[in-house]
Design a protein around this motif. Structure first.
Motif, PDB file in Angstrom:
ATOM      1  N   ASN A 114     -25.397 -46.859  53.416  1.00 27.76           N
ATOM      2  CA  ASN A 114     -25.096 -46.960  51.988  1.00 27.76           C
ATOM      3  C   ASN A 114     -26.253 -46.569  51.075  1.00 27.76           C
ATOM      4  N   ASN A 115     -27.480 -46.767  51.542  1.00 27.33           N
ATOM      5  CA  ASN A 115     -28.613 -46.569  50.642  1.00 27.33           C
ATOM      6  C   ASN A 115     -29.494 -45.376  50.999  1.00 27.33           C
ATOM      7  N   THR A 116     -29.414 -44.909  52.249  1.00 31.48           N
ATOM      8  CA  THR A 116     -30.190 -43.728  52.635  1.00 31.48           C
ATOM      9  C   THR A 116     -29.316 -42.486  52.696  1.00 31.48           C
ATOM     10  N   ILE A 117     -28.212 -42.567  53.437  1.00 31.97           N
ATOM     11  CA  ILE A 117     -27.412 -41.365  53.697  1.00 31.97           C
ATOM     12  C   ILE A 117     -26.503 -41.014  52.528  1.00 31.97           C
ATOM     13  N   LEU A 118     -25.657 -41.950  52.108  1.00 33.97           N
ATOM     14  CA  LEU A 118     -24.643 -41.608  51.102  1.00 33.97           C
ATOM     15  C   LEU A 118     -25.223 -41.080  49.783  1.00 33.97           C
ATOM     16  N   PRO A 119     -26.196 -41.760  49.160  1.00 33.74           N
ATOM     17  CA  PRO A 119     -26.689 -41.220  47.876  1.00 33.74           C
ATOM     18  C   PRO A 119     -27.481 -39.925  48.040  1.00 33.74           C
ATOM     19  N   ASN A 120     -28.260 -39.815  49.110  1.00 32.89           N
ATOM     20  CA  ASN A 120     -29.191 -38.698  49.237  1.00 32.89           C
ATOM     21  C   ASN A 120     -28.572 -37.442  49.847  1.00 32.89           C
ATOM     22  N   PHE A 121     -27.644 -37.602  50.790  1.00 36.30           N
ATOM     23  CA  PHE A 121     -27.070 -36.419  51.447  1.00 36.30           C
ATOM     24  C   PHE A 121     -26.241 -35.614  50.446  1.00 36.30           C
ATOM     25  N   GLY A 122     -25.394 -36.298  49.681  1.00 31.42           N
ATOM     26  CA  GLY A 122     -24.595 -35.607  48.672  1.00 31.42           C
ATOM     27  C   GLY A 122     -25.468 -34.994  47.585  1.00 31.42           C
ATOM     28  N   THR A 123     -26.505 -35.726  47.180  1.00 34.41           N
ATOM     29  CA  THR A 123     -27.420 -35.212  46.161  1.00 34.41           C
ATOM     30  C   THR A 123     -28.126 -33.958  46.653  1.00 34.41           C
ATOM     31  N   LEU A 124     -28.579 -33.971  47.906  1.00 34.91           N
ATOM     32  CA  LEU A 124     -29.263 -32.809  48.473  1.00 34.91           C
ATOM     33  C   LEU A 124     -28.345 -31.585  48.468  1.00 34.91           C
ATOM     34  N   ILE A 125     -27.084 -31.774  48.885  1.00 38.03           N
ATOM     35  CA  ILE A 125     -26.156 -30.641  48.926  1.00 38.03           C
ATOM     36  C   ILE A 125     -25.876 -30.136  47.516  1.00 38.03           C
ATOM     37  N   ARG A 126     -25.640 -31.044  46.576  1.00 35.65           N
ATOM     38  CA  ARG A 126     -25.334 -30.620  45.201  1.00 35.65           C
ATOM     39  C   ARG A 126     -26.523 -29.878  44.581  1.00 35.65           C
ATOM     40  N   TRP A 127     -27.714 -30.384  44.814  1.00 36.38           N
ATOM     41  CA  TRP A 127     -28.921 -29.770  44.260  1.00 36.38           C
ATOM     42  C   TRP A 127     -29.116 -28.366  44.829  1.00 36.38           C
ATOM     43  N   ARG A 128     -29.047 -28.261  46.156  1.00 37.39           N
ATOM     44  CA  ARG A 128     -29.285 -26.960  46.798  1.00 37.39           C
ATOM     45  C   ARG A 128     -28.138 -25.988  46.526  1.00 37.39           C
ATOM     46  N   ALA A 129     -26.906 -26.502  46.480  1.00 38.90           N
ATOM     47  CA  ALA A 129     -25.760 -25.632  46.181  1.00 38.90           C
ATOM     48  C   ALA A 129     -25.861 -25.079  44.769  1.00 38.90           C
ATOM     49  N   HIS A 130     -26.251 -25.927  43.824  1.00 38.93           N
ATOM     50  CA  HIS A 130     -26.406 -25.478  42.434  1.00 38.93           C
ATOM     51  C   HIS A 130     -27.505 -24.426  42.329  1.00 38.93           C
ATOM     52  N   LYS A 131     -28.615 -24.639  43.034  1.00 41.95           N
ATOM     53  CA  LYS A 131     -29.692 -23.654  43.030  1.00 41.95           C
ATOM     54  C   LYS A 131     -29.222 -22.338  43.635  1.00 41.95           C
ATOM     55  N   HIS A 132     -28.435 -22.430  44.699  1.00 45.66           N
ATOM     56  CA  HIS A 132     -27.925 -21.221  45.363  1.00 45.66           C
ATOM     57  C   HIS A 132     -26.992 -20.453  44.427  1.00 45.66           C
ATOM     58  N   VAL A 133     -26.083 -21.173  43.790  1.00 48.03           N
ATOM     59  CA  VAL A 133     -25.115 -20.518  42.904  1.00 48.03           C
ATOM     60  C   VAL A 133     -25.819 -19.882  41.707  1.00 48.03           C
ATOM     61  N   LEU A 134     -26.831 -20.541  41.153  1.00 52.89           N
ATOM     62  CA  LEU A 134     -27.551 -19.979  40.011  1.00 52.89           C
ATOM     63  C   LEU A 134     -28.289 -18.693  40.373  1.00 52.89           C
ATOM     64  N   ARG A 135     -28.551 -18.493  41.647  1.00 49.73           N
ATOM     65  CA  ARG A 135     -29.222 -17.267  42.082  1.00 49.73           C
ATOM     66  C   ARG A 135     -28.247 -16.100  42.204  1.00 49.73           C
ATOM     67  N   GLN A 136     -26.952 -16.378  42.120  1.00 44.17           N
ATOM     68  CA  GLN A 136     -25.977 -15.299  42.214  1.00 44.17           C
ATOM     69  C   GLN A 136     -26.083 -14.385  40.992  1.00 44.17           C
ATOM     70  N   SER A 137     -25.587 -13.174  41.166  1.00 42.54           N
ATOM     71  CA  SER A 137     -25.658 -12.186  40.084  1.00 42.54           C
ATOM     72  C   SER A 137     -24.626 -12.482  39.003  1.00 42.54           C
ATOM     73  N   VAL A 138     -24.810 -11.849  37.847  1.00 40.75           N
ATOM     74  CA  VAL A 138     -23.850 -11.977  36.755  1.00 40.75           C
ATOM     75  C   VAL A 138     -22.478 -11.489  37.207  1.00 40.75           C
ATOM     76  N   GLY A 139     -22.459 -10.390  37.972  1.00 40.99           N
ATOM     77  CA  GLY A 139     -21.187  -9.850  38.457  1.00 40.99           C
ATOM     78  C   GLY A 139     -20.435 -10.837  39.323  1.00 40.99           C
TER      79      GLY A 139
END
Length: 620
Positions: A106-131
């Motif tokens: 509840n305190n190590t995996i659930l809050p941090n695993f989802g946060t890590l994916i959202r953070w890295r996914a957002h960074k990945h998507v922002l690197r995509q081109s305008v097209g």
């Protein structure tokens, strides 16, 4: 204690970003799980220990029943120490181990695993081109970024909270029954095979059904957000009913996919009740028969009853956990359609920053058709001297915006190259290229933040005095001081609303100008920079624009030819090529397309459609 477990993994830790992330589910999950390897291993061990303790308690209750066959005083004398030890274990050791297990989950995996994916996914998507962004709904992209991380976190949670626990529990139950009487394990083994078949049948269907339902939900989000984002157009054309129908078709598909998913769970529940009935009757019935034959103690019967009733209550939870696990994996698989897409517009390995000197722009045989074979640009050759001011005109679709997008490297040209001060823009870092270019667009959309934040977007380290000076130069300071938002924030603190909707078009354009003034980039691109301004403000802004252009290399796109008549050169584009090049007076003297545009203007705008007869005469 909470802080210790919450900080076992840093979801924002530095990592090597991948241009091509794994596109299969298991490698995708394992890639994100790398920082959690030790935590996952510990969680698995704790899950097995907790399951073992549950089995041990059932065995202990059977033992307690057996030792009660005697005088109370003798029982206490012979077993009192063991009973106290058992009570201490239940009151102290069991809660401590259970606490570690749930703290990890509840305190190590659930809050941090989802946060890590959202953070890295957002960074990945922002690197995509305008097209890349132009080919999808912003709402659907955002929905996938939001729903994938909790789904992945829930899937991992189920692995350790239910799957690992249940496997350990079933193995322990078989051992316990086998020790009491090996024959008691037989009906449980039969039940286990049938239960496994039900799990396999359900899981095989739930994953795809969940992915389809998740995709349908993303489609609903995309369509709804599209309507809300363009609410002015919806209201202007009185298309409320059309937008409702447009959303309804997606909502109905979401309902149908969810209905199919729920049918699977209903079938699973009914079959599970039948299987659990078989488990209780077979195991408890056999234990009673063995007791009647004198081959089993009362404690064995009690343990068998407790075990089967516990399994009866657990199986529904296990099945729901398993189906939830695969349902969440289905959501992750749907989200991967966005998150796992490769970055196609990348910097070359070790690319240096753009070294800007004079600001010379050279374009050589530049061709780009957006992969269609037509439209866009066709073998453009152009040289713009440092500090030169160039106007760019042409009908809609002539290739003006494509040229600007390629100069900003929003796309990579299919052929040819662009050089700035002798450096091919494909071989320098994209961020350094765009930092060297200031652009004022016709669509002056702003971020849903304060006026100050929007202006400071031009240069993050700007002081308050510099922000105000830029606003004054853009003729924006006066109206900014009069702003008030619904939360009572005023002036530069006022929020501008989504895409700057709370400001008028002219106000948005002036804030955009202030942002570019603050950036003070050596290369300036203007795309109908004054199109949203009224005549009085435009006249004042023209002086600002000319001041901005001093010492800069400028390319200005315009339909209103009066705004570029004083440029050093004017380029006329048609069908993806530069067909005329010269000063305003020289082009008028040629009597070509530019002269036709100038003569044809009404209110200062170029005619959108070609006049075939006139164009033919001009060509002759």
């Amino acid at each position: 204690m909470f802080r210790f477990f919450e900080n076992l993994v840093n979801p924002y830790a530095t990592y090597d970003a991948k241009d091509t992330p794994p596109d299969r589910l298991l490698p995708f999950m394992l890639d994100y799980a790398q920082p959690f390897k030790r935590v996952f291993a510990l969680a698995a061990v704790m899950s097995v220990i907790v399951a073992g303790i549950e089995i041990l308690l059932i065995w202990a209750m059977g033992w307690v029943v057996d030792i009660l066959d005697g005088e109370p005083a003798e029982v206490w004398q012979d077993y009192g120490v063991w009973l106290i030890a058992l009570a201490a274990f239940i009151l102290v050791v069991r809660p401590a181990l259970q606490a570690i297990d749930v703290l990890l989950l509840n305190n190590t995996i659930l809050p941090n695993f989802g946060t890590l994916i959202r953070w890295r996914a957002h960074k990945h998507v922002l690197r995509q081109s305008v097209g890349w962004f132009e080919n999808d709904f912003a709402g659907r992209i955002a929905n996938r970024i939001m729903q994938t991380p909790p789904a992945a976190g829930e899937a991992v949670f189920q692995v350790f909270d239910a799957i690992t626990f249940s496997i350990a529990y079933v193995v322990g139950a078989l051992v316990l029954l086998g020790q009491a009487d090996a024959r008691l394990a037989l009906p449980m083994l039969v039940w286990l095979v049938l239960y496994g078949a039900l799990v396999r049948w359900t899981v095989k269907r739930v994953g795809p059904a969940s992915q389809a339902a998740s995709d349908a939900r993303s489609e609903v989000t995309g369509r709804v957000v599209d309507s809300y984002t363009n609410i002015h157009s919806v209201k202007m054309f009185a298309h409320d009913a059309q937008e409702i129908d447009y959303a309804k078709s997606a909502i109905e598909r979401a309902r149908q996919t969810f209905q199919y998913e729920m049918r699977l769970f209903t079938i699973m529940d009914v079959v599970l009740v039948i299987l659990n009935g078989f488990l209780i009757v077979s195991v408890v019935g056999w234990a009673l028969w063995l007791w009647m034959q004198g081959q089993a103690s009362v404690g064995v019967v009690a343990a068998a009853i407790a075990l089967t009733l516990r399994l009866n209550s657990m199986t529904g939870w296990i099945m729901w956990s398993l189906t939830s696990f695969f349902r969440q994996l289905g959501v992750v698989a749907e989200g991967m359609q966005t998150i796992a897409q490769p970055i196609t517009l990348t910097d070359t390995t070790g690319a240096p920053a753009l070294s800007l000197g004079e600001g010379r722009i050279e374009i050589e045989a530049l061709t780009h058709h957006y992969g269609r074979g037509s439209g866009g640009l066709n073998r453009i050759d152009l040289s713009i001297a440092p500090g030169e001011k160039v106007g760019l005109v042409g009908r809609s679709g002539a290739g003006k915006s494509t040229l600007v997008k390629l100069l900003l490297r929003f796309y990579d040209a299919e052929q040819g190259r662009i050089l700035i001060d002798g450096q091919d823009i494909r071989h320098v870092r994209q961020d350094s290229l765009r930092q060297a270019i200031g652009m004022v667009q016709q669509d002056s959309a702003l971020l849903h933040r304060s006026v100050r934040d929007n202006i400071r977007y031009g240069r993050a380290d700007a002081t308050e005095a510099e922000i105000i000076a830029a606003a004054k130069q853009a003729q924006a300071h006066e109206f900014i001081c009069d702003l008030t938002d619904p939360e009572g924030r005023t002036g530069y603190d006022a929020q501008v609303g989504e895409r700057g909707i709370k400001l008028s078009g002219g106000q948005r354009q002036r804030v955009t100008l202030a942002r570019v003034i603050l950036k003070d980039a050596p290369i300036l691109l203007l795309d109908e920079a004054t199109s949203a301004l009224d005549s009085e403000v435009e006249a004042a802004i023209q002086d600002t624009l000319y001041g901005m252009m001093e010492g800069k290399t400028v390319i200005a796109i315009a339909h209103r030819l009066s705004t570029i008549a004083h440029m050093d050169r004017i380029l006329v584009m048609d069908q993806g090529r530069i067909v005329e090049d010269g000063s305003h007076d020289a082009l008028l003297g040629k009597g070509g397309l530019y002269a036709q545009f100038w003569a044809r203007q009404s209110g200062g705008f170029i005619a959108i459609e070609p006049d075939t007869e006139t164009d033919t005469e001009a060509a002759e």
